[in-house]
Design a protein around this motif. Structure first.
Motif, PDB file in Angstrom:
ATOM      1  N   GLU A 169       0.832  -1.208   0.000  1.00  0.00           N
ATOM      2  CA  GLU A 169       0.000   0.000   0.000  1.00  0.00           C
ATOM      3  C   GLU A 169       0.865   1.256   0.000  1.00  0.00           C
ATOM      4  O   GLU A 169       0.595   2.209  -0.754  1.00  0.00           O
ATOM      5  CB  GLU A 169      -0.916   0.001   1.223  1.00  0.00           C
ATOM      6  CG  GLU A 169      -1.808   1.227   1.307  1.00  0.00           C
ATOM      7  CD  GLU A 169      -2.665   1.244   2.565  1.00  0.00           C
ATOM      8  OE1 GLU A 169      -3.514   2.144   2.674  1.00  0.00           O
ATOM      9  OE2 GLU A 169      -2.488   0.358   3.425  1.00  0.00           O
ATOM     10  N   ALA A 170       1.915   1.252   0.817  1.00  0.00           N
ATOM     11  CA  ALA A 170       2.786   2.429   0.896  1.00  0.00           C
ATOM     12  C   ALA A 170       3.522   2.674  -0.423  1.00  0.00           C
ATOM     13  O   ALA A 170       3.770   3.823  -0.802  1.00  0.00           O
ATOM     14  CB  ALA A 170       3.796   2.254   2.026  1.00  0.00           C
ATOM     15  N   ALA A 171       3.859   1.583  -1.117  1.00  0.00           N
ATOM     16  CA  ALA A 171       4.559   1.713  -2.404  1.00  0.00           C
ATOM     17  C   ALA A 171       3.618   2.097  -3.524  1.00  0.00           C
ATOM     18  O   ALA A 171       4.074   2.498  -4.603  1.00  0.00           O
ATOM     19  CB  ALA A 171       5.257   0.404  -2.738  1.00  0.00           C
ATOM     20  N   ASP A 172       2.306   1.961  -3.297  1.00  0.00           N
ATOM     21  CA  ASP A 172       1.306   2.250  -4.325  1.00  0.00           C
ATOM     22  C   ASP A 172       1.528   1.361  -5.552  1.00  0.00           C
ATOM     23  O   ASP A 172       1.598   1.840  -6.689  1.00  0.00           O
ATOM     24  CB  ASP A 172       1.343   3.733  -4.706  1.00  0.00           C
ATOM     25  CG  ASP A 172       0.121   4.155  -5.528  1.00  0.00           C
ATOM     26  OD1 ASP A 172      -0.923   3.474  -5.420  1.00  0.00           O
ATOM     27  OD2 ASP A 172       0.225   5.150  -6.266  1.00  0.00           O
ATOM     28  N   ILE A 173       1.642   0.063  -5.309  1.00  0.00           N
ATOM     29  CA  ILE A 173       1.826  -0.912  -6.382  1.00  0.00           C
ATOM     30  C   ILE A 173       0.530  -1.024  -7.180  1.00  0.00           C
ATOM     31  O   ILE A 173      -0.569  -1.087  -6.613  1.00  0.00           O
ATOM     32  CB  ILE A 173       2.202  -2.291  -5.814  1.00  0.00           C
ATOM     33  CG1 ILE A 173       3.493  -2.198  -4.983  1.00  0.00           C
ATOM     34  CG2 ILE A 173       2.343  -3.315  -6.934  1.00  0.00           C
ATOM     35  CD1 ILE A 173       4.733  -1.918  -5.767  1.00  0.00           C
ATOM     36  N   ALA A 174       0.663  -1.088  -8.502  1.00  0.00           N
ATOM     37  CA  ALA A 174      -0.514  -1.168  -9.370  1.00  0.00           C
ATOM     38  C   ALA A 174      -0.211  -2.043 -10.580  1.00  0.00           C
ATOM     39  O   ALA A 174       0.959  -2.244 -10.935  1.00  0.00           O
ATOM     40  CB  ALA A 174      -0.936   0.229  -9.822  1.00  0.00           C
ATOM     41  N   PRO A 175      -1.244  -2.585 -11.229  1.00  0.00           N
ATOM     42  CA  PRO A 175      -1.029  -3.412 -12.419  1.00  0.00           C
ATOM     43  C   PRO A 175      -0.216  -2.679 -13.483  1.00  0.00           C
ATOM     44  O   PRO A 175      -0.353  -1.465 -13.673  1.00  0.00           O
ATOM     45  CB  PRO A 175      -2.459  -3.687 -12.909  1.00  0.00           C
ATOM     46  CG  PRO A 175      -3.295  -3.619 -11.668  1.00  0.00           C
ATOM     47  CD  PRO A 175      -2.678  -2.523 -10.852  1.00  0.00           C
ATOM     48  N   GLY A 176       0.637  -3.450 -14.172  1.00  0.00           N
ATOM     49  CA  GLY A 176       1.419  -2.908 -15.275  1.00  0.00           C
ATOM     50  C   GLY A 176       2.752  -2.308 -14.887  1.00  0.00           C
ATOM     51  O   GLY A 176       3.554  -1.958 -15.756  1.00  0.00           O
ATOM     52  N   GLN A 177       3.042  -2.191 -13.587  1.00  0.00           N
ATOM     53  CA  GLN A 177       4.284  -1.549 -13.162  1.00  0.00           C
ATOM     54  C   GLN A 177       5.491  -2.489 -13.292  1.00  0.00           C
ATOM     55  O   GLN A 177       5.368  -3.712 -13.230  1.00  0.00           O
ATOM     56  CB  GLN A 177       4.177  -1.088 -11.711  1.00  0.00           C
ATOM     57  CG  GLN A 177       3.238   0.087 -11.506  1.00  0.00           C
ATOM     58  CD  GLN A 177       3.098   0.462 -10.040  1.00  0.00           C
ATOM     59  OE1 GLN A 177       3.402  -0.326  -9.145  1.00  0.00           O
ATOM     60  NE2 GLN A 177       2.607   1.664  -9.790  1.00  0.00           N
ATOM     61  N   GLN A 178       6.656  -1.862 -13.442  1.00  0.00           N
ATOM     62  CA  GLN A 178       7.942  -2.541 -13.370  1.00  0.00           C
ATOM     63  C   GLN A 178       8.469  -2.319 -11.948  1.00  0.00           C
ATOM     64  O   GLN A 178       8.693  -1.181 -11.546  1.00  0.00           O
ATOM     65  CB  GLN A 178       8.930  -1.966 -14.390  1.00  0.00           C
ATOM     66  CG  GLN A 178       8.435  -2.051 -15.829  1.00  0.00           C
ATOM     67  CD  GLN A 178       8.434  -3.469 -16.355  1.00  0.00           C
ATOM     68  OE1 GLN A 178       9.454  -4.162 -16.326  1.00  0.00           O
ATOM     69  NE2 GLN A 178       7.287  -3.913 -16.855  1.00  0.00           N
ATOM     70  N   VAL A 179       8.669  -3.411 -11.202  1.00  0.00           N
ATOM     71  CA  VAL A 179       8.993  -3.309  -9.775  1.00  0.00           C
ATOM     72  C   VAL A 179      10.279  -4.068  -9.471  1.00  0.00           C
ATOM     73  O   VAL A 179      10.459  -5.212  -9.911  1.00  0.00           O
ATOM     74  CB  VAL A 179       7.853  -3.873  -8.910  1.00  0.00           C
ATOM     75  CG1 VAL A 179       8.203  -3.769  -7.420  1.00  0.00           C
ATOM     76  CG2 VAL A 179       6.544  -3.146  -9.202  1.00  0.00           C
ATOM     77  N   CYS A 180      11.157  -3.452  -8.721  1.00  0.00           N
ATOM     78  CA  CYS A 180      12.358  -4.119  -8.210  1.00  0.00           C
ATOM     79  C   CYS A 180      12.135  -4.421  -6.736  1.00  0.00           C
ATOM     80  O   CYS A 180      11.886  -3.510  -5.938  1.00  0.00           O
ATOM     81  CB  CYS A 180      13.580  -3.226  -8.385  1.00  0.00           C
ATOM     82  SG  CYS A 180      15.116  -3.952  -7.744  1.00  0.00           S
TER      83      CYS A 180
END
Length: 286
Positions: free
Chosen positions: A44-55
């Motif tokens: 939630e704090a990172a605001d992760i959402a569909p389509g993102q590139q995440v490390c």
């Protein structure tokens, strides 16, 4: 801290976690509920959402990388990174079992990520930054690989004395093994090195991130007294130290831990407290 000291400290951390890898792999499924509880506020704090590139840095046995891979979907991708390849063996297996094809595992130091500048929408790290000998430099490296406007989120333990599991573990270990600063294979200080309020935010700010925020998250689970709720964390914490210590010492330490939790029993439950801290920051767009 100079470069040579950082390199030596990093190698010590790598060797320590190489020895813990099989214990974490064996117990990872047992702490799935606890992992999910920790994942939720970080995601939630990172605001992760569909389509993102995440490390995901210090991915360990696989979380939160696996949960984030499911969240970002087929249009997104997770690059799961850990200093110690032994820690990711189980994570690779779990990703395959879950059919996750949008996750890539890499062995890398968080101080030298194998990525180009501005590669990721988000950089996250759960219970990893406090093991880094230079947390501000790690934050600066996360800043480098973030896209402008991208966000980082780190989760670390709060003060050790405010998480029941470790209070009991420390008391039991010192009763059985003696002063812990004399037991090379057990380090119950480093995991809490960023637990003091403000320490995490200071590292992120020094690393060049903006809009830095730090907040505490507390949990107060009540667990059945007759459940083996502490044994997975016990193995992950003490497994390496006890590998060559003999069955008698392992049994004595388990008995001491069990007695510590029994002392806290309230009827059929044991009340626990958990204190973690989350720090977030943003890469400037200008």
């Amino acid at each position: 801290m100079d470069t040579d000291t950082i390199r030596r400290e990093t190698e010590l951390v790598r060797a320590d976690w190489a020895g813990r890898g099989r214990h974490w792999d064996r117990r990872a499924d047992e702490i799935a509920e606890q992992a999910a509880r920790m994942n939720a506020p970080l995601i939630e704090a990172a605001d992760i959402a569909p389509g993102q590139q995440v490390c995901d840095i210090a991915t360990g046995a696989g979380e939160p990388a696996l949960s984030v891979a499911a969240l970002v979907g087929t249009e997104g991708r997770v690059f799961a990174t850990d200093l110690c390849p032994e820690m990711m063996l189980g994570a690779r297996r779990r990703a395959a079992a879950q059919g996750l094809r949008n996750i890539t595992f890499r062995t890398a130091d968080m101080l030298a990520l194998p990525d180009s500048d501005s590669a990721f929408d988000r950089v996250i790290c759960r219970f990893g930054l406090m093991f880094c000998p230079a947390p501000a430099r790690a934050a600066a490296e996360a800043l480098r690989v973030l896209k402008p406007g991208g966000r980082v989120a780190y989760l670390v333990w709060g003060p050790r004395e405010e998480t029941t599991m470790f209070v009991v573990f420390v008391a039991a270990a010192e009763a059985v093994l003696g002063p812990l600063d004399e037991v090379e294979e057990i380090d119950l200080a480093r995991p809490f090195s960023l637990g003091t309020p403000g320490a995490l935010a200071s590292a992120l700010t020094e690393g060049g991130l903006t809009d830095v925020e730090e907040r505490e998250v507390r949990f107060a689970p009540r667990v059945p007294a007759d459940a083996p709720f502490w044994q997975a964390q016990f193995d992950m914490t003490f497994g390496r130290a006890l590998d060559g210590a003999g069955e008698a010492k392992r049994h004595a330490l388990k008995e001491a831990v069990a007695a510590g939790f029994e002392h806290l029993r309230e009827e059929d439950e044991v009340p626990l407290s958990v204190h973690v801290r989350i720090g977030t920051g943003v890469k400037p767009t200008g």
